[in-house]
Design an enzyme around this catalytic site. Structure first.
Site, PDB file in Angstrom:
ATOM      1  N   LYS A 194      33.733  35.822  50.900  1.00  0.00           N
ATOM      2  CA  LYS A 194      34.837  35.074  50.334  1.00  0.00           C
ATOM      3  C   LYS A 194      35.824  34.364  51.386  1.00  0.00           C
ATOM      4  O   LYS A 194      36.377  33.302  51.123  1.00  0.00           O
ATOM      5  CB  LYS A 194      35.625  36.398  49.808  1.00  0.00           C
ATOM      6  CG  LYS A 194      35.341  36.773  48.551  1.00  0.00           C
ATOM      7  CD  LYS A 194      35.784  38.084  48.182  1.00  0.00           C
ATOM      8  CE  LYS A 194      35.298  38.740  46.836  1.00  0.00           C
ATOM      9  NZ  LYS A 194      35.509  40.110  46.656  1.00  0.00           N
TER      10      LYS A 194
ATOM     11  N   GLN B 122      39.322  44.530  47.926  1.00  0.00           N
ATOM     12  CA  GLN B 122      38.031  44.623  47.701  1.00  0.00           C
ATOM     13  C   GLN B 122      38.210  46.290  47.177  1.00  0.00           C
ATOM     14  O   GLN B 122      38.192  47.004  47.979  1.00  0.00           O
ATOM     15  CB  GLN B 122      37.291  44.760  49.085  1.00  0.00           C
ATOM     16  CG  GLN B 122      35.691  44.487  48.866  1.00  0.00           C
ATOM     17  CD  GLN B 122      35.344  43.219  47.909  1.00  0.00           C
ATOM     18  OE1 GLN B 122      35.830  42.321  47.664  1.00  0.00           O
ATOM     19  NE2 GLN B 122      34.319  43.681  47.001  1.00  0.00           N
TER      20      GLN B 122
ATOM     21  N   ASP C  72      42.624  38.466  41.165  1.00  0.00           N
ATOM     22  CA  ASP C  72      41.335  39.003  40.654  1.00  0.00           C
ATOM     23  C   ASP C  72      41.539  39.210  38.835  1.00  0.00           C
ATOM     24  O   ASP C  72      40.687  39.411  38.482  1.00  0.00           O
ATOM     25  CB  ASP C  72      41.331  40.535  41.259  1.00  0.00           C
ATOM     26  CG  ASP C  72      40.222  40.624  42.331  1.00  0.00           C
ATOM     27  OD1 ASP C  72      39.182  39.793  41.921  1.00  0.00           O
ATOM     28  OD2 ASP C  72      40.307  41.401  43.243  1.00  0.00           O
TER      29      ASP C  72
HETATM   30  N1  GUN Z   1      34.357  44.635  43.806  1.00  0.00           N
HETATM   31  C1  GUN Z   1      33.114  44.014  43.035  1.00  0.00           C
HETATM   32  N2  GUN Z   1      33.650  43.044  42.346  1.00  0.00           N
HETATM   33  C2  GUN Z   1      34.995  42.865  42.799  1.00  0.00           C
HETATM   34  C3  GUN Z   1      36.074  41.781  42.444  1.00  0.00           C
HETATM   35  O1  GUN Z   1      35.653  40.934  41.628  1.00  0.00           O
HETATM   36  N3  GUN Z   1      37.153  42.023  42.926  1.00  0.00           N
HETATM   37  C4  GUN Z   1      37.278  43.043  44.037  1.00  0.00           C
HETATM   38  N4  GUN Z   1      38.821  43.040  44.554  1.00  0.00           N
HETATM   39  N5  GUN Z   1      36.481  43.865  44.237  1.00  0.00           N
HETATM   40  C5  GUN Z   1      35.153  43.629  43.646  1.00  0.00           C
END
Ligand code: GUN
Length: 295
Positions: free
Chosen positions: A53, A97, A120
């Protein structure tokens, strides 16, 4: 006949190039879209997602800031980081996350994020707005699936879509989005999950199958109507002694066999995966535009 491979990596690259141009324009107006990332603990998969990311932010010209906390961090320590991101004008998007080491904290941590920075799309305000068809941050993976369909010219209007999986992150938002009066949308949607009794019977009626289960070989060739479109959201690590990392990635679909029957299919890796981070960037840029009131 072999299916057309829906190249998510190439589509993601196109969108990232568009975003990069947009960010260059925004910078001329004094706005640098910024993403704040919180990683709690040291789960290797989470660690690698967060690194990807940040790299994507850098390549696209976004500002990113990562805060790392140990797995033992208290609820208050986590909340303090979220609050600091909420108050920081350089931060347009906040990403905590998941999973958190203590999953019982997750919902209240998500609800502490300012919905205007919830890139998100997990905050109940954004989930509710999405359900109502109002402007909202769409969760990144469903958003990415819609973009693959749209940019590959796959029509969902009137199509029967079978979504396998009912997670809050993928299955349920996709069912909602694809059933909306929109493009992509206007589909007749069936949702399957672990308690579904006649799954193969249902998937065989699908014009489009979306698999978001988290288990390899959930969709086999006998479950697919000839000419159907198959979108594989699964990212499963399977042991592979010949691979450098000791594992390789496999989707939820028996790719080799299904690709002989479908008209189009996303591979794993290189399908939906690269789209998820790309839509996170897109949401962060959109947030910056909204928050700073620029064109
Ligand atoms: N863990 C797995 N997929 C995601 C996501 O799309 N966003 C976040 N914050 N954590 C994740």
């Amino acid at each position: 006949m072999a299916a057309k491979i829906l190249d998510g990596k190439a589509i993601a690259q196109d969108i990232r190039a568009e975003l990069k141009a947009r960010v260059t324009e925004l910078k001329k107006q004094g706005v640098v879209p910024g993403l704040g990332v919180l990683l709690v603990g040291d789960d290797p998969a989470s660690r690698s997602y967060v690194t990807a990311k940040e790299k994507a932010c850098e390549e696209t010209g976004l500002y990113s800031r990562e805060i790392k906390l140990p797995a033992t961090a208290s609820y208050k320590e986590i909340l303090d980081v979220v609050k600091a991101f909420n108050a920081d004008n350089q931060i347009d998007g906040i990403l905590v996350q998941l999973p958190l080491p203590d999953s019982s904290m997750e919902q209240s941590v998500i609800e502490a994020i300012n919905p205007d920075k919830d890139v998100d799309g997990f905050h109940p305000v954004n989930v509710g707005r999405m359900m109502l068809g109002l402007p909202a941050f769409l969760p990144c993976t469903p958003h990415g699936v819609l973009q693959i369909l749209k940019r590959s010219g796959i029509k969902t209007d009137g199509a029967h879509v079978v979504v396998i999986g009912r997670s809050n992150i993928v299955g349920r938002p996709l069912v909602n989005l694809l059933s909306q009066k929109s493009d992509p949308g206007n589909a007749t949607v069936t949702m399957c999950h672990t308690r579904t009794k006649n799954m193969a019977e249902l998937t065989r009626q699908a014009d489009i199958i979306v698999a978001a289960v988290g288990r390899p070989n959930t969709v086999t060739a006998d479950m697919v109507k000839p000419g159907a479109v198959v979108i594989d959201v699964g990212v499963n690590r399977v042991t592979d002694a010949t691979a450098k990392a000791g594992f390789r990635l496999k989707g939820d679909v028996d790719f080799e066999a299904v690709a002989q029957k479908a008209s189009a299919i996303t591979p794993v890796p290189g399908g939906v995966g690269p789209m998820t981070i790309t839509m996170l960037l897109a949401n962060t840029v959109e947030s910056a535009v909204r928050r700073h009131g620029v064109k």
